[in-house]
Write a protein that holds these residues in place. Structure first.
Motif, PDB file in Angstrom:
ATOM      1  N   PHE A  64      20.920 -39.177  95.634  1.00 55.11           N
ATOM      2  CA  PHE A  64      20.654 -39.123  96.989  1.00 55.11           C
ATOM      3  C   PHE A  64      19.304 -39.419  97.251  1.00 55.11           C
ATOM      4  O   PHE A  64      18.980 -40.278  98.362  1.00 55.11           O
ATOM      5  CB  PHE A  64      20.922 -37.466  97.422  1.00 55.11           C
ATOM      6  CG  PHE A  64      20.557 -37.291  98.825  1.00 55.11           C
ATOM      7  CD1 PHE A  64      21.139 -37.733  99.720  1.00 55.11           C
ATOM      8  CD2 PHE A  64      19.059 -36.810  99.491  1.00 55.11           C
ATOM      9  CE1 PHE A  64      21.116 -37.804 101.267  1.00 55.11           C
ATOM     10  CE2 PHE A  64      19.039 -36.824 100.710  1.00 55.11           C
ATOM     11  CZ  PHE A  64      19.859 -37.085 101.605  1.00 55.11           C
ATOM     12  N   ASP A  65      18.247 -39.188  96.250  1.00 45.43           N
ATOM     13  CA  ASP A  65      16.977 -39.796  96.461  1.00 45.43           C
ATOM     14  C   ASP A  65      16.813 -41.157  96.652  1.00 45.43           C
ATOM     15  O   ASP A  65      15.982 -41.925  97.371  1.00 45.43           O
ATOM     16  CB  ASP A  65      16.046 -38.984  95.509  1.00 45.43           C
ATOM     17  CG  ASP A  65      14.479 -39.378  95.892  1.00 45.43           C
ATOM     18  OD1 ASP A  65      13.963 -39.310  96.879  1.00 45.43           O
ATOM     19  OD2 ASP A  65      13.907 -39.724  94.861  1.00 45.43           O
ATOM     20  N   LEU A  66      17.731 -41.770  95.609  1.00 42.64           N
ATOM     21  CA  LEU A  66      17.523 -43.259  95.417  1.00 42.64           C
ATOM     22  C   LEU A  66      18.025 -43.700  96.881  1.00 42.64           C
ATOM     23  O   LEU A  66      17.593 -44.841  97.218  1.00 42.64           O
ATOM     24  CB  LEU A  66      18.346 -43.788  94.248  1.00 42.64           C
ATOM     25  CG  LEU A  66      18.470 -45.037  93.926  1.00 42.64           C
ATOM     26  CD1 LEU A  66      16.906 -45.646  93.729  1.00 42.64           C
ATOM     27  CD2 LEU A  66      19.275 -45.469  92.689  1.00 42.64           C
ATOM     28  N   PHE A  67      19.338 -43.261  97.188  1.00 40.84           N
ATOM     29  CA  PHE A  67      19.760 -43.694  98.486  1.00 40.84           C
ATOM     30  C   PHE A  67      18.561 -43.694  99.770  1.00 40.84           C
ATOM     31  O   PHE A  67      18.491 -44.666 100.473  1.00 40.84           O
ATOM     32  CB  PHE A  67      21.101 -42.864  98.818  1.00 40.84           C
ATOM     33  CG  PHE A  67      21.497 -43.020 100.287  1.00 40.84           C
ATOM     34  CD1 PHE A  67      22.045 -44.357 100.594  1.00 40.84           C
ATOM     35  CD2 PHE A  67      21.210 -42.143 101.394  1.00 40.84           C
ATOM     36  CE1 PHE A  67      22.783 -44.611 101.704  1.00 40.84           C
ATOM     37  CE2 PHE A  67      21.601 -42.247 102.462  1.00 40.84           C
ATOM     38  CZ  PHE A  67      22.156 -43.698 102.886  1.00 40.84           C
ATOM     39  N   ILE A  68      18.044 -42.572  99.522  1.00 45.67           N
ATOM     40  CA  ILE A  68      16.893 -42.450 100.923  1.00 45.67           C
ATOM     41  C   ILE A  68      15.813 -43.298 100.451  1.00 45.67           C
ATOM     42  O   ILE A  68      15.222 -44.010 101.508  1.00 45.67           O
ATOM     43  CB  ILE A  68      16.482 -41.000 100.765  1.00 45.67           C
ATOM     44  CG1 ILE A  68      17.525 -40.046 101.538  1.00 45.67           C
ATOM     45  CG2 ILE A  68      15.214 -40.914 101.694  1.00 45.67           C
ATOM     46  CD1 ILE A  68      18.111 -40.254 102.725  1.00 45.67           C
ATOM     47  N   GLU A  69      15.258 -43.575  99.522  1.00 47.77           N
ATOM     48  CA  GLU A  69      14.312 -44.379  99.169  1.00 47.77           C
ATOM     49  C   GLU A  69      14.612 -45.901  99.347  1.00 47.77           C
ATOM     50  O   GLU A  69      13.840 -46.842  99.787  1.00 47.77           O
ATOM     51  CB  GLU A  69      13.931 -44.541  97.559  1.00 47.77           C
ATOM     52  CG  GLU A  69      13.106 -42.847  97.266  1.00 47.77           C
ATOM     53  CD  GLU A  69      11.988 -42.833  96.421  1.00 47.77           C
ATOM     54  OE1 GLU A  69      11.580 -44.123  96.236  1.00 47.77           O
ATOM     55  OE2 GLU A  69      11.766 -42.059  95.934  1.00 47.77           O
ATOM     56  N   ILE A  70      15.848 -46.239  99.134  1.00 53.06           N
ATOM     57  CA  ILE A  70      16.463 -47.724  99.408  1.00 53.06           C
ATOM     58  C   ILE A  70      16.472 -47.700 100.985  1.00 53.06           C
ATOM     59  O   ILE A  70      16.548 -48.977 101.598  1.00 53.06           O
ATOM     60  CB  ILE A  70      17.585 -48.006  98.695  1.00 53.06           C
ATOM     61  CG1 ILE A  70      17.196 -48.001  97.248  1.00 53.06           C
ATOM     62  CG2 ILE A  70      18.229 -49.369  99.324  1.00 53.06           C
ATOM     63  CD1 ILE A  70      18.465 -48.212  96.393  1.00 53.06           C
ATOM     64  N   THR A  71      16.832 -46.744 101.954  1.00 50.97           N
ATOM     65  CA  THR A  71      17.048 -46.888 102.916  1.00 50.97           C
ATOM     66  C   THR A  71      15.840 -46.601 104.203  1.00 50.97           C
ATOM     67  O   THR A  71      15.376 -47.170 105.026  1.00 50.97           O
ATOM     68  CB  THR A  71      18.374 -46.368 103.597  1.00 50.97           C
ATOM     69  OG1 THR A  71      18.132 -44.854 103.255  1.00 50.97           O
ATOM     70  CG2 THR A  71      19.404 -47.016 102.861  1.00 50.97           C
TER      71      THR A  71
END
Length: 150
Positions: A64-71
């Motif tokens: 989830f954190d990776l998703f947030i960091e990319i978006t």
């Protein structure tokens, strides 16, 4: 609560990007997205993981954190670049607004548990945001200069 906070922010930014008049070309959107995402991932990898001065949500990498960091940071970056004034006299107040906004958003992120400080000080973030905003100004001017030369 952290999921609601981050997803709500991402939703608001995404809606804004669809309803505001974008002054950026597709190439500028794409390269700005990549530049912001790379900057954020590198900073969080070095400062958060290697130096271990903060965690994002739980320790260690999280999908989830990776998703947030990319978006999420990229949506803020596109909003920043889209409205960035050209004249230096107008840019300084604009820069101060975005640095102040970013620090306030980070404090709010800490309150909701997205950022967990382990030795990091928020005023260091202000210095980082100044550098990141100045880099994005250079980045955007570089893109426009290259496009105008073709």
């Amino acid at each position: 609560m952290v999921y609601i906070f981050t997803i709500t922010t991402l939703a608001i930014n995404s809606i804004l990007l669809f309803i505001i008049p974008l002054k950026l070309t597709r190439q500028e959107l794409y390269t700005t997205w990549l530049a912001v995402t790379l900057n954020v991932l590198l900073a969080d990898l070095i400062v958060g993981h290697v130096l271990d001065l903060y965690d994002l949500m739980d320790p260690g990498p999280q999908p989830f954190d990776l998703f947030i960091e990319i978006t999420l940071p990229a949506t803020f970056g596109i909003l920043y670049v889209n409205f960035m004034p050209k004249p230096r006299k107008k840019f300084l107040p604009y820069l101060l607004f975005w640095v102040s906004f970013s620090v306030c958003y980070e404090v709010l992120s800490s309150y909701f548990g997205y950022i967990v400080y382990k030795g990091w000080h928020v005023w260091w973030s202000a210095l980082y945001y100044i550098g990141a905003c100045l880099y994005m100004r250079w980045h955007f001017r570089f893109l426009r200069k290259e496009r105008n030369q073709q």
